[in-house]
Structures are given as structure tokens and as C-alpha cells.
Design a protein around this motif. Structure first.
Motif, mmCIF file in Angstrom:
data_model
loop_
_atom_site.group_PDB
_atom_site.id
_atom_site.type_symbol
_atom_site.label_atom_id
_atom_site.label_comp_id
_atom_site.label_asym_id
_atom_site.label_seq_id
_atom_site.Cartn_x
_atom_site.Cartn_y
_atom_site.Cartn_z
ATOM 1 N N PRO A 376 7.537 -5.208 2.380
ATOM 2 C CA PRO A 376 6.629 -5.286 3.533
ATOM 3 C C PRO A 376 6.222 -3.928 4.088
ATOM 4 O O PRO A 376 5.079 -3.761 4.553
ATOM 5 N N ASP A 377 7.121 -2.946 4.045
ATOM 6 C CA ASP A 377 6.779 -1.649 4.636
ATOM 7 C C ASP A 377 5.641 -0.958 3.902
ATOM 8 O O ASP A 377 4.964 -0.089 4.468
ATOM 9 N N GLU A 378 5.393 -1.320 2.641
ATOM 10 C CA GLU A 378 4.266 -0.726 1.925
ATOM 11 C C GLU A 378 2.942 -1.150 2.545
ATOM 12 O O GLU A 378 2.007 -0.344 2.674
ATOM 13 N N TYR A 379 2.826 -2.388 2.948
ATOM 14 C CA TYR A 379 1.622 -2.866 3.626
ATOM 15 C C TYR A 379 1.555 -2.302 5.041
ATOM 16 O O TYR A 379 0.463 -1.980 5.534
ATOM 17 N N ASP A 380 2.709 -2.170 5.693
ATOM 18 C CA ASP A 380 2.744 -1.602 7.041
ATOM 19 C C ASP A 380 2.218 -0.169 7.025
ATOM 20 O O ASP A 380 1.431 0.226 7.905
ATOM 21 N N ARG A 381 2.654 0.645 6.060
ATOM 22 C CA ARG A 381 2.192 2.035 5.981
ATOM 23 C C ARG A 381 0.694 2.099 5.726
ATOM 24 O O ARG A 381 -0.020 2.926 6.316
ATOM 25 N N LEU A 382 0.204 1.233 4.841
ATOM 26 C CA LEU A 382 -1.234 1.200 4.581
ATOM 27 C C LEU A 382 -1.992 0.823 5.852
ATOM 28 O O LEU A 382 -3.033 1.421 6.165
ATOM 29 N N ALA A 383 -1.481 -0.131 6.604
ATOM 30 C CA ALA A 383 -2.137 -0.565 7.833
ATOM 31 C C ALA A 383 -2.212 0.557 8.855
ATOM 32 O O ALA A 383 -3.214 0.706 9.573
ATOM 33 N N VAL A 384 -1.194 1.372 8.930
ATOM 34 C CA VAL A 384 -1.166 2.469 9.903
ATOM 35 C C VAL A 384 -2.160 3.564 9.527
ATOM 36 O O VAL A 384 -2.856 4.128 10.385
ATOM 37 N N ARG A 385 -2.290 3.865 8.246
ATOM 38 C CA ARG A 385 -3.043 5.034 7.802
ATOM 39 C C ARG A 385 -4.481 4.746 7.387
ATOM 40 O O ARG A 385 -5.341 5.630 7.413
ATOM 41 N N LEU A 386 -4.758 3.522 6.995
ATOM 42 C CA LEU A 386 -6.093 3.215 6.476
ATOM 43 C C LEU A 386 -7.203 3.376 7.514
ATOM 44 O O LEU A 386 -8.271 3.923 7.182
ATOM 45 N N PRO A 387 -7.039 2.939 8.757
ATOM 46 C CA PRO A 387 -8.145 3.102 9.716
ATOM 47 C C PRO A 387 -8.586 4.556 9.887
ATOM 48 O O PRO A 387 -9.787 4.836 9.975
ATOM 49 N N THR A 388 -7.649 5.485 9.891
ATOM 50 C CA THR A 388 -8.013 6.902 10.022
ATOM 51 C C THR A 388 -8.806 7.372 8.809
ATOM 52 O O THR A 388 -9.799 8.090 8.942
#
Length: 393
Positions: A376-388
Motif C-alpha cells: 500500500p505504501d507504494e500507492y501512498d507515495r505516488l499519491a503524495v508526489r504525483l500532484p506536484t
């Protein structure tokens, strides 16, 4: 609405793969990932081949391929005598298209959810024969009943020589009501080719239960086979008409051997493919399916939330076993093939995440997969960084 809880990880599953741990591999649906045990089985076969090539190719190889085929066909719920191993779904579709003896005025009918390489194959065969490709528009939000009705009204008996539909669409991650579409086409006397690129290993439906004239699915995605392993299943009435793309020494053996045998191909992937099924069964087929689908749903939701997509606007996959999910990208982002490729490369380079990006009907989409090696943390990291990253375009 709360974010769905991710599934419990399957103990030890990540260790079965040799994937780079510094990268989030969230795109299993494109090229799969071969378990270490399968890699080693194929390497042993390659060592055998290179130790005595003449013996490997001339003493029993056709029978060994047939044995592997029977094992794979049993897993798929297909008739082994009507199953041929091929390199991938695109190759299998090309075999079917060139075996139909299309003529000027004939029509090949598809939907706008089809895979791009298959569409190119259709275009080439139609250009060669004078047949006409036609594409039906199916809304992403269409219900199963609406999909069936769109296809029903789009068929032209006497003119439509082949209907090609996807069991699970690649660009839109949508499960189609394939068996119902086959039944509708049969009522009007139109043969059907099912593109099942993502079905083996992911979806529980058997080939026999779908009942298509032609069905072709990749085993190198969700069934853990070496790349270049797919199965083309042909109904009895069509088998004698199926011709290989290249004629070789088993031409007179008939289907399926005439399609499989291409002399000096590297057949070790096909021979090692049953080890992939053993790996899948060792983990538990139903357990893997449930885990992967739940993890993909979790990833879709957290990334969708990060991009400001309301839960009700997240595309639904059409079935509980689907381990691929779409997230709409902001308007104007990745709407073309080139732009989608550029964004995918930027996400890989800057975020160390492998995803699929596609433009479909004027809108860009991120496609996320769930697999036993993901967390799950792989999707969490993508979610945090993708908008920027998207804001920097």
C-alpha cells in the motif's frame, strides 16, 4: 466516504520476484513480472538447448510443447486440441485475421476500447484485402446491458465477418460482458474473436464458458509465465482454416502444431510456463486474485483523492476480480499517445514509479495495477508526489 482498506500482504510473495526494490512497479499489466523460480526453470531449459541444439530441436520438442500446451489449456478451461501457443495476443489476432480470407466489402467490427496493436493489425489486413474496419463507440460508464445493445445494433449480418471484443480492456481497464456479446453475435451469425490479454491468471471465467470462435490470452502477465507465452483457442469448425503467419516444417500436421512450430524459435518460455502456474497455485489462485483486486482498488482511491477526483467519478472496472484501475488525469494532460508516453517516462524518472498512462477519447488516464509484490505504501507515495509533478508540466 472512507478509503477502502488495503488487503493483508501475502507473506513472502515479494521475495518470489527479482524486481528492483527502489522502484514501485505498479504496471504489472503491461509486461508482467517473471518469478525467480520460472526464470531459473527457463534458464535450465536454455542450458539444455545450448548444450546440444540439434538434439533439443529434433528429438521430442514437438511433444514437449504439446505437453506444456495441455497443462496450460487445462488451467484456462480450454480444449487442448483446439489450443495453440503463440507469442502474444497481437500475434494470435493476426493469425486469425489472415486466416479468414477477407474480401472487399467485408467488415471487421471492434470497439473503441481495443488495444492499439490489434487495431493496427486489423487496419493492415483490411488494407491488404479490401475489407473495412469499423469501430463502435462505447462510453466508459456504459452498463453491461448498454454494451451488449451497442454491439447488437452495430452488427451487420452478411457483411460483418468478424467481431473483436476485449474481455478486459487494456486502455480503460473495463471488464466487458464477453459471454453475452458472443451470444449476441452468434444469433446474427457473426464469429467473435475475444482479446483476453489480461484474463489468464486474473479472471476466473474459463474459455469454454465464454464460447467464442476465437479466444487469445497472454499467460506472461497474470499467470507468471515467461514473456512471449500466449494461448490461441479456436472452435472446432475453424481449426482447419487457421494458418500460421509463417509456414514451417509442421505445416502438414494441422492445427495447432502448424501454428506453434516455427523452427528455431526459443521455445523455452513455453516449456517453463507451467512453473508459473505452479507458483500461482502455491500462493493460492483465489487468494492472489482477491489480494490484487483489493490492492488496485486501494491504489485507485488514494491516487484519485490526491488528484481531487471524487470517488463516484472514479471509473468502475465492471467486476470484483479486476486488478487494474483507472484514475482520470486533469483535463488536458496526456490526451495524446506522445503526451502519455512522455508523462509515463517522467513519472518513472522522477518518482521511481512504473505506471501506465493512456489517452482515450480526449482524456488522459493513469492505469494502476495490483500484484502480490506491491504494498500500500507504494500507492501512498505516488499519491503524495504525483500532484506536484503534474503541476510542473
Amino acid at each position: 466516504m472512507t478509503v477502502p482498506q488495503p488487503p493483508e500482504p501475502i507473506p513472502g510473495a515479494r521475495l518470489l520476484f527479482s524486481l528492483d526494490p527502489s522502484v514501485s512497479h505498479l504496471n504489472h499489466g503491461s509486461f508482467g513480472a517473471v518469478p525467480i523460480a520460472v526464470q531459473r526453470a527457463q534458464q535450465r531449459l536454455r542450458d539444455e538447448m545450448e548444450a546440444n541444439p540439434l538434439r533439443f530441436f529434433t528429438q521430442g520438442l514437438v511433444d514437449r510443447i504439446a505437453h506444456a500446451r495441455r497443462h496450460l489449456a487445462a488451467f484456462l478451461g480450454a480444449d487442448p486440441d483446439g489450443t495453440a501457443l503463440v507469442g502474444n495476443v497481437t500475434a494470435g489476432a493476426a493469425v486469425v485475421l489472415q486466416s479468414l480470407a477477407l474480401r472487399p466489402g467485408d467488415e471487421v467490427l471492434t470497439t473503441d476500447h481495443g488495444y492499439g496493436a490489434v487495431a493496427l493489425s486489423i487496419a493492415r489486413e483490411c488494407a491488404r484485402t479490401g475489407a473495412v474496419p469499423r469501430t463502435l463507440s462505447v462510453p466508459l460508464t456504459a452498463t453491461d446491458e448498454e454494451v451488449v445493445e451497442i454491439v447488437r445494433t452495430g452488427l451487420r449480418p452478411g457483411r460483418t465477418r468478424l467481431l473483436i471484443v476485449d474481455q478486459l480492456t487494456s486502455p480503460t481497464a473495463r471488464l466487458f460482458p464477453t459471454a453475452a456479446l458472443v451470444a449476441v453475435a452468434r444469433e446474427q451469425g457473426v464469429p467473435v474473436l475475444v482479446d483476453a490479454a489480461h484474463a489468464p491468471g486474473m479472471l476466473p471465467a474459463t474459455v469454454a464458458s465464454i464460447g467464442a470462435d476465437f479466444w487469445v490470452g497472454n499467460l506472461h502477465k497474470w499467470a507468471y509465465a515467461p514473456r512471449g507465452t500466449a494461448a490461441l483457442v479456436v472452435a472446432p469448425q475453424w481449426r482447419e482454416k487457421i494458418q500460421p503467419l509463417v509456414v514451417s516444417w509442421e505445416q502438414d500436421s494441422g492445427f495447432p502444431t502448424r501454428v506453434e512450430w516455427q523452427a528455431t524459435l526459443d521455445y523455452t518460455g513455453w516449456l517453463a510456463a507451467p512453473v508459473g502456474l505452479f507458483t500461482l497455485r502455491s500462493l493460492g489462485v483465489d487468494r492472489v486474485r482477491a489480494h490484487n483486486a483489493a490492492l488496485a482498488a486501494y491504489g485507485q482511491r488514494v491516487v484519485g483523492d490526491a488528484l481531487g477526483v471524487a470517488p463516484e467519478r472514479l471509473p468502475k472496472p465492471g467486476g470484483p476480480a479486476v486488478a487494474m484501475r483507472l484514475v482520470p488525469l486533469p483535463p488536458g494532460v496526456a490526451t495524446t499517445l506522445d503526451a502519455a508516453r512522455e508523462l509515463r517516462a517522467r513519472i518513472a524518472d522522477r518518482l521511481s514509479a512504473e505506471v501506465s498512462v493512456a489517452g482515450w477519447n480526449g482524456r488522459g488516464y493513469l492505469r494502476l495495477c495490483g500484484q502480490v509484490y506491491n504494498t500500500p505504501d507504494e500507492y501512498d507515495r505516488l499519491a503524495v508526489r504525483l500532484p506536484t509533478l503534474l503541476a510542473q508540466r
